[in-house]
Scaffold this active site. Structure first.
Site, PDB file in Angstrom:
ATOM      1  N   ARG A  63       0.840  -1.213   0.000  1.00  0.00           N
ATOM      2  CA  ARG A  63       0.000   0.000   0.000  1.00  0.00           C
ATOM      3  C   ARG A  63       0.868   1.254   0.000  1.00  0.00           C
ATOM      4  O   ARG A  63       0.583   2.244  -0.665  1.00  0.00           O
ATOM      5  CB  ARG A  63      -0.946  -0.004   1.219  1.00  0.00           C
ATOM      6  CG  ARG A  63      -1.659   1.324   1.430  1.00  0.00           C
ATOM      7  CD  ARG A  63      -2.878   1.277   2.351  1.00  0.00           C
ATOM      8  NE  ARG A  63      -2.768   0.315   3.425  1.00  0.00           N
ATOM      9  CZ  ARG A  63      -2.028   0.479   4.536  1.00  0.00           C
ATOM     10  NH1 ARG A  63      -1.330   1.582   4.713  1.00  0.00           N
ATOM     11  NH2 ARG A  63      -1.984  -0.463   5.457  1.00  0.00           N
ATOM     12  N   TYR A  76     -19.394  16.288 -13.590  1.00  0.00           N
ATOM     13  CA  TYR A  76     -19.666  14.847 -13.653  1.00  0.00           C
ATOM     14  C   TYR A  76     -20.599  14.475 -12.490  1.00  0.00           C
ATOM     15  O   TYR A  76     -20.379  14.902 -11.345  1.00  0.00           O
ATOM     16  CB  TYR A  76     -18.340  14.088 -13.562  1.00  0.00           C
ATOM     17  CG  TYR A  76     -18.507  12.610 -13.326  1.00  0.00           C
ATOM     18  CD1 TYR A  76     -19.165  11.817 -14.253  1.00  0.00           C
ATOM     19  CD2 TYR A  76     -18.017  12.016 -12.163  1.00  0.00           C
ATOM     20  CE1 TYR A  76     -19.335  10.459 -14.026  1.00  0.00           C
ATOM     21  CE2 TYR A  76     -18.178  10.663 -11.939  1.00  0.00           C
ATOM     22  CZ  TYR A  76     -18.843   9.886 -12.876  1.00  0.00           C
ATOM     23  OH  TYR A  76     -19.012   8.561 -12.639  1.00  0.00           O
ATOM     24  N   ASP A 103     -10.149  18.839 -12.672  1.00  0.00           N
ATOM     25  CA  ASP A 103     -10.406  17.497 -13.199  1.00  0.00           C
ATOM     26  C   ASP A 103     -10.080  17.549 -14.695  1.00  0.00           C
ATOM     27  O   ASP A 103     -10.807  18.160 -15.478  1.00  0.00           O
ATOM     28  CB  ASP A 103     -11.872  17.124 -12.957  1.00  0.00           C
ATOM     29  CG  ASP A 103     -12.210  15.702 -13.414  1.00  0.00           C
ATOM     30  OD1 ASP A 103     -11.499  15.181 -14.303  1.00  0.00           O
ATOM     31  OD2 ASP A 103     -13.176  15.126 -12.890  1.00  0.00           O
ATOM     32  N   LYS A 163     -10.795   6.556 -18.241  1.00  0.00           N
ATOM     33  CA  LYS A 163     -11.270   7.113 -19.512  1.00  0.00           C
ATOM     34  C   LYS A 163     -10.120   7.162 -20.535  1.00  0.00           C
ATOM     35  O   LYS A 163      -9.609   6.137 -20.901  1.00  0.00           O
ATOM     36  CB  LYS A 163     -11.903   8.485 -19.255  1.00  0.00           C
ATOM     37  CG  LYS A 163     -12.812   8.529 -18.005  1.00  0.00           C
ATOM     38  CD  LYS A 163     -14.073   7.696 -18.131  1.00  0.00           C
ATOM     39  CE  LYS A 163     -14.868   7.545 -16.845  1.00  0.00           C
ATOM     40  NZ  LYS A 163     -15.217   8.767 -16.150  1.00  0.00           N
TER      41      LYS A 163
HETATM   42  C1  LIG Z   1     -15.686   9.061 -14.792  1.00  0.00           C
HETATM   43  C2  LIG Z   1     -15.314  10.357 -14.238  1.00  0.00           C
HETATM   44  C3  LIG Z   1     -14.928  10.470 -12.902  1.00  0.00           C
HETATM   45  C4  LIG Z   1     -14.946   9.295 -11.940  1.00  0.00           C
HETATM   46  O1  LIG Z   1     -13.974   8.370 -12.280  1.00  0.00           O
HETATM   47  P1  LIG Z   1     -14.069   6.779 -12.036  1.00  0.00           P
HETATM   48  O2  LIG Z   1     -12.797   6.284 -12.619  1.00  0.00           O
HETATM   49  O3  LIG Z   1     -15.297   6.297 -12.749  1.00  0.00           O
HETATM   50  O4  LIG Z   1     -14.184   6.561 -10.575  1.00  0.00           O
HETATM   51  C5  LIG Z   1     -14.538  11.732 -12.454  1.00  0.00           C
HETATM   52  N1  LIG Z   1     -14.517  12.804 -13.275  1.00  0.00           N
HETATM   53  C6  LIG Z   1     -14.900  12.716 -14.567  1.00  0.00           C
HETATM   54  C7  LIG Z   1     -14.865  13.935 -15.430  1.00  0.00           C
HETATM   55  C8  LIG Z   1     -15.311  11.498 -15.091  1.00  0.00           C
HETATM   56  O5  LIG Z   1     -15.679  11.424 -16.366  1.00  0.00           O
END
Ligand SMILES: *Cc1c(COP(=O)(O)O)cnc(C)c1O
Length: 385
Positions: free
Chosen positions: A48, A100, A171, A196
Site C-alpha cells: 500500500r 460529472y 479534473d 477514460k
Molecule cells: C468518470 C469520471 C470520474 C470518476 O472516475 P471513475 O474512474 O469512474 O471513478 C470523475 N470525473 C470525470 C470527469 C469522469 O468522467
C-alpha cells in the site's frame, strides 16, 4: 534532456537500470518486501505504501502534467477523495455547476456527512467573486465541463485562486495532458479518471492525482497511504500500457470529433451541438425526447454505455446515466435537458461513424418521430462524405 510528451509516454517503464533489461515494466505483485535488519529497507516495505510498478506510473503522470508528484488511486472517485482529504469540516469549496454526476454525488455526501460546504458556479452567468466566503478553501473545476463542454480560462481562474489564497483543483479527464496541462497554468492539483482516455481501452478502473508543489505532495502522500485507496500493480501496468498510445489516440479522437461535429452541426435533428474545438467529446440535443431511445437503439457502431475515452465510439444519455444523481430541476436549469446525448468519438474511421449516425437519424424519420432531414435553414442535406 527534456523529452516531448509522445516520447515520454512511449518510453514509460523502459528503464535502463532494470536488472534483467526488461523493456516492459515488470508487474511486482509481492505485498511485502524483505528487510535485512531492523531499520533497513530498500525503499519498499509494504504494497500500500509503495510498489515499483505503481511508482513507474506515478512518475510518468507527474512528468506528463509537469507536476511535482503523482498518486495512483483505485478509481477516479478515490482520486477526488484523496484531493479532498486536504479539507475538513467547516471548509467551503466552489465547484463547477456543470459537473460529472459522480463528483456532484460525492460533494453532496461530503456536505451531508462532514459539513464541508459547496457553492456551485456557472461561469456563463455568475461572477465567482460573489461566491467567496471567509471559509472558502478551494476551487474545483472541470474544463471542458461534462457534458456541456464549456471551457474556463485556467490562467485567469488560477490567478484569482492565488489572490484569494484558494487551492485550485482541476479534473483534467476530458482533455488529458496531451491537450491541457493545468499545473502549467497555475493549478495546484490535477485529478484524472484514468478509466477514460488515459487507460483508453475500457479495461481498467483507475484514478490519478498530480500535485503542483512539494507541500501538497507531502500531505497527499501521507493521506494516500493512510486511506489506502491505491491502485494495484496489475491495474497500474494496464494503465501504463494504455498510456503509451495516448498521444496517437488523442490525435485521432480529435480528428474524428471535428468531422462528427461538422456533420451534426448541419443536421436538422441535432438542435444544439457542443464541441470546444479540441478533444474527442461532442454532445448534442436531439430534436425531441421521444427520439432518444429509438436513436440509441438504431446505432450499430456507437455503443450505448456509461463511459468515455475508449478507442470505441460510445454514446451516453446523461439524464439516466452519468448525471442521474443531479436533480432534474437542477440539470434543466443549466441546460442539461432530457434530449441531451453525449458522444465519445472513438478512433474508428470517421466515415463509418458518420454513416452510423446518418442511418440512425433516418430511422427516426422513417418511423415518423422526426421531420425529414433538411439542412438547417433549408435545402437538402449535403453528404459530408
Ligand atoms: C468518470 C469520471 C470520474 C470518476 O472516475 P471513475 O474512474 O469512474 O471513478 C470523475 N470525473 C470525470 C470527469 C469522469 O468522467
Amino acid at each position: 534532456m527534456s523529452l516531448k510528451k509522445e516520447t515520454l509516454l512511449v518510453q514509460t517503464g523502459n528503464d535502463r537500470d532494470e536488472p534483467l533489461g526488461a523493456v516492459n515494466t515488470p508487474i511486482y505483485l509481492s505485498a511485502p518486501y524483505r528487510h535485512q535488519n531492523i531499520g533497513l529497507s530498500n525503499g519498499y516495505d509494504y504494497i500500500r505504501t509503495g510498489n515499483p510498478t505503481r511508482d513507474v506510473l506515478e512518475r510518468a503522470i507527474a512528468e506528463l502534467e509537469n507536476g511535482d508528484r503523482g498518486f495512483a488511486c483505485s478509481s477516479g472517485m478515490s482520486a477526488i477523495q484523496l484531493a479532498f482529504s486536504l479539507f475538513k469540516t467547516g471548509d467551503h469549496i466552489i465547484a463547477s455547476r456543470d459537473l460529472y454526476g459522480g463528483s456532484y454525488r460525492i460533494f453532496e455526501w461530503f456536505s451531508t456527512n462532514y459539513q464541508i460546504q459547496f457553492s456551485f458556479w456557472n461561469p456563463e452567468n455568475e461572477i465567482i467573486d460573489k461566491l467567496i466566503q471567509t471559509n472558502t478553501k478551494a476551487i474545483f473545476i472541470e474544463t471542458p465541463t461534462n457534458p456541456l463542454m464549456r471551457e474556463t480560462d485556467l490562467q485567469i481562474l488560477s490567478e484569482f485562486a492565488r489572490e484569494n489564497g484558494l487551492l485550485m483543483i482541476v479534473d483534467n479527464t476530458f482533455y488529458t495532458p496531451i491537450i491541457q496541462r493545468p499545473i502549467e497554468m497555475g493549478a495546484d492539483i490535477v485529478i484524472h479518471s484514468a478509466t477514460k482516455y488515459l487507460g483508453g481501452h475500457n479495461d481498467v478502473l483507475a484514478g490519478l492525482v498530480i500535485s503542483g508543489n512539494e507541500e501538497i505532495s507531502t500531505k497527499l502522500s501521507e493521506n494516500h497511504n493512510t486511506c489506502g485507496a491505491v491502485l494495484g500493480p496489475f491495474d497500474s501496468w494496464l494503465l501504463i500500457r494504455g498510456m503509451k498510445t495516448l498521444a496517437l489516440r488523442m490525435r485521432q479522437h480529435e480528428e474524428n470529433a471535428k468531422k462528427i461535429y461538422s456533420y451534426l452541426k448541419q443536421h436538422q435533428l441535432a438542435i444544439t451541438v457542443h464541441y470546444p474545438g479540441k478533444g474527442g467529446m461532442v454532445s448534442f440535443e436531439i430534436a425531441n425526447e421521444a427520439c432518444v431511445s429509438p436513436f440509441l437503439r438504431s446505432l450499430k457502431i456507437f455503443t450505448f454505455a456509461e463511459i468515455l475515452g475508449g478507442v470505441e465510439s460510445l454514446i451516453t444519455y446523461p439524464a439516466t446515466q452519468t448525471h442521474a444523481d443531479i436533480p432534474e430541476e437542477t440539470r434543466q436549469s443549466y441546460g442539461l435537458s432530457n434530449r441531451f446525448l453525449r458522444i465519445s468519438v472513438g478512433i474508428e474511421h470517421a466515415e463509418d461513424l458518420i454513416s452510423d449516425l446518418e442511418q440512425a437519424f433516418h430511422c427516426l424519420e422513417k418511423d415518423g418521430l422526426a421531420p425529414s432531414t433538411k439542412v438547417k435553414g433549408g435545402g437538402q442535406v449535403e453528404s459530408v462524405r
